[in-house]
Design a protein around this motif. Structure first.
Motif: not given
Length: 419
Positions: A44, A50, A211-212, A214, A223-226, A229-230, A233
């Protein structure tokens, strides 16, 4: 540029059938072993400025990954590309020698980060002031509490703003006031462009700060993302299956005194033009008694006293509530509440009272107060940031399971039967 590029990182440790296996292999005599992979194929990128959170259960490989990024452990496969100066707060007291004093450890730890002795000497007073461990700075680290160790470790790690800051759960050891102080510094660093890699089991904090995210599971990126949402999950992974009621039942905190003298903010900031001064600020319950601990659902009053040093027209009084991570929960001022700007003469003293209902979830909250003038360009005559701490404890009426607000939900479940 302060970036991180994690390319196909893997880490394996050798496991031998007998204790002498490693020694025999070192002698070149050969010994059978198997590889235990704790990380595999982790890839990643963290962009400049960030904030990325890393979550996962114990043993998922989070700390190992951070050690590889920080350079204290070498990967078995893959590469790490780092753009900029990196500072890491990993295991509690990592790098501190227990028999050396705090001051000696500051010099050793800071030199390992590339700082010259002259630079460390210039920063020593600032490091001491931030850590707030007093005379213990000249005592052996072995007599420190875990909280004192993390205070000193964080102070050293952030003595100079890094391009990349790595924090691994260590802040959970500190008290509420120091945690807020650390988050203030992290916020300031992020505002100046520092890239943040943050590991925590506190999912809400990851959602607010990053903001993101892992999600590591069994050494791989699941999972990797916002961030939200992560984290959702991850919570689904943790709680998706059947759990016993005892694990999910809310824990009720014991009822404690309504004023705790240890809840003193050590990170307050005060500024303004000097035309007025907020001389004092405090929290009260509905009976007018000073408090800083209150049960969920109980209303309270945020109160402060303002002295005007000059004649001022169109005065506006303001307040704000924040989480310890700095998330703004509620802010309002007298103008918004329908009170027109008032005029005051030099020497006059004003008592300001904001009566507040309480829908806060159990937790720690910080309060701001200020007085400004009602003009197109906003500026404060006097403002106090993080001036008071309120601890909200659970009550019999508490309904919140996760989050920072209690919406006092009432549930109704009705079963329909076919006729």
């Amino acid at each position: 540029m302060s970036y991180l590029r994690i390319n196909n990182i893997g880490k394996a440790y050798k496991r031998y059938a007998r204790k002498s296996g490693r020694f025999l292999e070192w002698l070149g005599l050969g010994c059978r072993h198997e590889l235990k992979w704790v990380l595999q194929g982790v890839t990643f990128t963290v962009e400049p400025g960030e904030a990325v959170g890393i979550i996962g259960v114990n043993g998922a490989g989070k700390s190992t990954l951070l050690k590889i990024i920080a350079g204290t452990t070498k990967p078995t496969t893959g590469t790490v590309e780092i753009g900029g100066r990196i500072s890491a707060l990993l295991e509690l007291g990592m790098g501190f020698h227990p028999d050396f004093t705090g001051r000696q450890n500051v010099y050793m730890a800071a030199q390992l980060k590339g700082m010259a002795r002259e630079e460390i000497a210039d920063k020593m007073r600032e490091i001491e002031d931030f850590a707030e461990i007093g005379d213990y700075i000249d005592q052996p680290v072995r007599v420190y509490s875990s909280g004192m160790q993390v205070r000193l470790a964080f102070s050293v790690a952030t003595a100079v703003r890094p391009d990349i800051l790595i924090v691994d759960e260590a802040l959970s050891v500190g008290d509420a006031s120091f945690q807020r102080k650390c988050f203030q510094r992290i916020e300031a660093f992020r505002g100046a462009g520092t890239t943040l890699l943050f590991v925590s089991h506190a999912i809400d904090t990851v959602k607010k700060l990053c903001s993101r995210a892992v999600f590591l599971h069994a050494g791989q990126v699941k999972h990797l993302g916002e961030a939200k949402k992560v984290c959702d999950e991850y919570e689904r992974f943790l709680f998706g299956g059947p759990k016993s009621q005892s694990l999910l039942a809310p824990r009720k905190e014991p009822r404690i005194a309504q004023f705790d003298p240890s809840l003193v903010p050590s990170c307050e900031m005060v500024y303004g033009t000097g035309e007025a001064e907020i001389e004092a600020c405090w929290l009260e319950n509905s009976d007018g008694h000073r408090i800083n601990v209150i049960e969920a659902g109980q209303p309270f009053v945020w109160r402060y006293r303002v002295k005007f040093n000059r004649d001022v027209e169109n005065s506006v009084f303001a307040m704000m509530i924040k989480t310890k991570e700095g998330i703004e929960l509620y802010g309002v001022d007298s103008k918004f509440l329908g009170i027109l700007g008032q005029d005051f003469r030099s020497g006059e003293i004003v008592d300001v009272r904001f009566q507040l209902s309480n829908h806060l979830a159990p937790g720690i909250y910080y309060f701001n107060c200020g007085v400004r003038v009602d003009e197109e360009k906003i500026y404060f005559l006097s403002r106090r940031i993080d001036a008071a701490i309120l601890r909200v404890t659970a009550s019999q009426k508490t309904t919140v399971a996760v989050g920072i607000m209690d919406m006092e939900a009432v549930i109704d479940v009705e079963k329909y039967c076919k006729k």
